[in-house]
Design a protein around this motif. Structure first.
Motif, PDB file in Angstrom:
ATOM      1  N   HIS A 104      21.081  29.281 -25.717  1.00  0.00           N
ATOM      2  CA  HIS A 104      20.832  30.551 -26.397  1.00  0.00           C
ATOM      3  C   HIS A 104      21.038  30.447 -27.912  1.00  0.00           C
ATOM      4  CE1 HIS A 104      21.021  32.293 -22.346  1.00  0.00           C
ATOM      5  NE2 HIS A 104      20.297  33.253 -22.872  1.00  0.00           N
ATOM      6  N   LEU A 105      21.742  29.432 -28.353  1.00  0.00           N
ATOM      7  CA  LEU A 105      21.990  29.247 -29.780  1.00  0.00           C
ATOM      8  C   LEU A 105      20.875  28.465 -30.481  1.00  0.00           C
ATOM      9  CD1 LEU A 105      25.797  28.343 -29.687  1.00  0.00           C
ATOM     10  CD2 LEU A 105      24.753  30.568 -30.211  1.00  0.00           C
ATOM     11  N   ILE A 106      20.099  27.708 -29.724  1.00  0.00           N
ATOM     12  CA  ILE A 106      19.048  26.859 -30.286  1.00  0.00           C
ATOM     13  C   ILE A 106      17.737  27.638 -30.367  1.00  0.00           C
ATOM     14  CG2 ILE A 106      17.733  24.729 -29.938  1.00  0.00           C
ATOM     15  CD1 ILE A 106      20.145  23.636 -28.391  1.00  0.00           C
ATOM     16  N   GLN A 107      17.006  27.441 -31.446  1.00  0.00           N
ATOM     17  CA  GLN A 107      15.701  28.092 -31.601  1.00  0.00           C
ATOM     18  C   GLN A 107      14.762  27.622 -30.485  1.00  0.00           C
ATOM     19  OE1 GLN A 107      14.508  26.843 -35.484  1.00  0.00           O
ATOM     20  NE2 GLN A 107      15.726  28.415 -36.521  1.00  0.00           N
ATOM     21  N   PRO A 108      13.913  28.532 -29.952  1.00  0.00           N
ATOM     22  CA  PRO A 108      13.034  28.178 -28.828  1.00  0.00           C
ATOM     23  C   PRO A 108      12.164  26.941 -29.060  1.00  0.00           C
ATOM     24  CG  PRO A 108      13.018  30.541 -29.151  1.00  0.00           C
ATOM     25  CD  PRO A 108      13.805  29.952 -30.281  1.00  0.00           C
ATOM     26  N   GLU A 109      11.624  26.769 -30.263  1.00  0.00           N
ATOM     27  CA  GLU A 109      10.770  25.599 -30.525  1.00  0.00           C
ATOM     28  C   GLU A 109      11.565  24.297 -30.500  1.00  0.00           C
ATOM     29  OE1 GLU A 109       7.461  25.386 -30.518  1.00  0.00           O
ATOM     30  OE2 GLU A 109       7.608  27.493 -29.952  1.00  0.00           O
ATOM     31  N   ARG A 110      12.771  24.330 -31.022  1.00  0.00           N
ATOM     32  CA  ARG A 110      13.626  23.136 -30.984  1.00  0.00           C
ATOM     33  C   ARG A 110      14.092  22.850 -29.559  1.00  0.00           C
ATOM     34  NH1 ARG A 110      16.691  21.729 -36.267  1.00  0.00           N
ATOM     35  NH2 ARG A 110      15.285  22.631 -37.774  1.00  0.00           N
ATOM     36  N   LEU A 111      14.366  23.922 -28.820  1.00  0.00           N
ATOM     37  CA  LEU A 111      14.768  23.767 -27.423  1.00  0.00           C
ATOM     38  C   LEU A 111      13.646  23.126 -26.617  1.00  0.00           C
ATOM     39  CD1 LEU A 111      16.948  24.314 -25.282  1.00  0.00           C
ATOM     40  CD2 LEU A 111      15.896  26.560 -24.948  1.00  0.00           C
ATOM     41  N   LYS A 112      12.423  23.544 -26.886  1.00  0.00           N
ATOM     42  CA  LYS A 112      11.262  22.973 -26.186  1.00  0.00           C
ATOM     43  C   LYS A 112      11.135  21.478 -26.479  1.00  0.00           C
ATOM     44  CE  LYS A 112       6.888  25.036 -25.009  1.00  0.00           C
ATOM     45  NZ  LYS A 112       5.828  25.930 -25.411  1.00  0.00           N
ATOM     46  N   LEU A 113      11.336  21.092 -27.721  1.00  0.00           N
ATOM     47  CA  LEU A 113      11.273  19.679 -28.103  1.00  0.00           C
ATOM     48  C   LEU A 113      12.395  18.883 -27.435  1.00  0.00           C
ATOM     49  CD1 LEU A 113       9.808  17.614 -29.896  1.00  0.00           C
ATOM     50  CD2 LEU A 113      11.419  18.189 -31.706  1.00  0.00           C
ATOM     51  N   LEU A 114      13.588  19.434 -27.428  1.00  0.00           N
ATOM     52  CA  LEU A 114      14.728  18.788 -26.779  1.00  0.00           C
ATOM     53  C   LEU A 114      14.475  18.597 -25.291  1.00  0.00           C
ATOM     54  CD1 LEU A 114      17.695  17.787 -27.033  1.00  0.00           C
ATOM     55  CD2 LEU A 114      18.382  20.138 -26.542  1.00  0.00           C
ATOM     56  N   VAL A 115      13.945  19.633 -24.664  1.00  0.00           N
ATOM     57  CA  VAL A 115      13.652  19.581 -23.231  1.00  0.00           C
ATOM     58  C   VAL A 115      12.586  18.523 -22.936  1.00  0.00           C
ATOM     59  CG1 VAL A 115      12.549  20.903 -21.379  1.00  0.00           C
ATOM     60  CG2 VAL A 115      14.398  21.909 -22.687  1.00  0.00           C
ATOM     61  N   ALA A 116      11.637  18.370 -23.826  1.00  0.00           N
ATOM     62  CA  ALA A 116      10.585  17.371 -23.622  1.00  0.00           C
ATOM     63  C   ALA A 116      11.133  15.946 -23.700  1.00  0.00           C
ATOM     64  CB  ALA A 116       9.482  17.558 -24.657  1.00  0.00           C
ATOM     65  N   TRP A 117      12.176  15.735 -24.505  1.00  0.00           N
ATOM     66  CA  TRP A 117      12.722  14.389 -24.685  1.00  0.00           C
ATOM     67  C   TRP A 117      13.769  13.999 -23.651  1.00  0.00           C
ATOM     68  CZ3 TRP A 117      10.950  10.331 -27.085  1.00  0.00           C
ATOM     69  CH2 TRP A 117       9.982  10.518 -28.056  1.00  0.00           C
ATOM     70  N   VAL A 118      14.302  14.949 -22.920  1.00  0.00           N
ATOM     71  CA  VAL A 118      15.339  14.627 -21.928  1.00  0.00           C
ATOM     72  C   VAL A 118      14.838  13.648 -20.868  1.00  0.00           C
ATOM     73  CG1 VAL A 118      16.748  15.597 -20.076  1.00  0.00           C
ATOM     74  CG2 VAL A 118      16.769  16.640 -22.326  1.00  0.00           C
ATOM     75  N   PRO A 119      13.677  13.890 -20.221  1.00  0.00           N
ATOM     76  CA  PRO A 119      13.225  12.916 -19.205  1.00  0.00           C
ATOM     77  C   PRO A 119      12.965  11.532 -19.779  1.00  0.00           C
ATOM     78  CG  PRO A 119      11.990  14.963 -19.021  1.00  0.00           C
ATOM     79  CD  PRO A 119      12.801  15.049 -20.270  1.00  0.00           C
ATOM     80  N   VAL A 120      12.407  11.474 -20.997  1.00  0.00           N
ATOM     81  CA  VAL A 120      12.120  10.181 -21.629  1.00  0.00           C
ATOM     82  C   VAL A 120      13.432   9.432 -21.903  1.00  0.00           C
ATOM     83  CG1 VAL A 120      11.146   9.082 -23.681  1.00  0.00           C
ATOM     84  CG2 VAL A 120       9.996  11.045 -22.651  1.00  0.00           C
ATOM     85  N   SER A 121      14.408  10.137 -22.451  1.00  0.00           N
ATOM     86  CA  SER A 121      15.701   9.521 -22.759  1.00  0.00           C
ATOM     87  C   SER A 121      16.408   9.061 -21.491  1.00  0.00           C
ATOM     88  CB  SER A 121      16.592  10.510 -23.505  1.00  0.00           C
ATOM     89  OG  SER A 121      15.960  10.944 -24.667  1.00  0.00           O
TER      90      SER A 121
END
Length: 133
Positions: A104-121
């Motif tokens: 809830h503290l992270i901006q939605p666009e940054r959260l989307k980018l973070l979520v996209a990188w989790v499976p790759v990482s």
């Protein structure tokens, strides 16, 4: 949002995604949330789901999944360390609340980018570094 409030096309896509996620999770042993998150991001729904809702849904899915997987291993006679199971369950429960607060503290666009990188990482970190012969 209830599934009944979704269009027929959305429901068909979600049913197909659920079948693929279940089948892929069994084959890969990832536990479901990893594939669920990626699948929800790529579905072309009439009313897209917010990234924060997707993350919450993945955590909600993972908890019963792990309970039944552990129970299945235990009933099959495999060695299950129940003490470790309890410790991991408590840590997982705490991390859900911490993760929800941080999301809830992270901006939605940054959260989307973070979520996209989790499976790759995750995939990169869990691959063996040396070839086993």
């Amino acid at each position: 949002m209830c599934i009944r409030d979704r269009s027929r096309g959305d429901r068909i896509q979600m049913l197909g995604a659920g079948c693929m996620i279940g089948f892929g999770s069994v084959l890969s042993g990832t536990g479901g949330p990893l594939l669920t998150l990626a699948s929800l991001s790529f579905l072309k729904l009439d009313r897209p789901m917010a990234p924060i809702f997707q993350i919450g849904m993945c955590h909600a899915i993972s908890f019963p999944y792990t309970i039944f997987a552990t129970l299945g291993f235990y009933l099959a006679g495999l060695d299950v360390d129940l003490g470790l199971v309890v410790i991991l369950a408590v840590l997982m429960s705490c991390s859900i609340f911490i993760g929800a607060h941080l999301a809830h503290l992270i901006q939605p666009e940054r959260l989307k980018l973070l979520v996209a990188w989790v499976p790759v990482s995750y995939t990169h970190l869990t691959l063996p570094t040396k070839r086993i012969v």
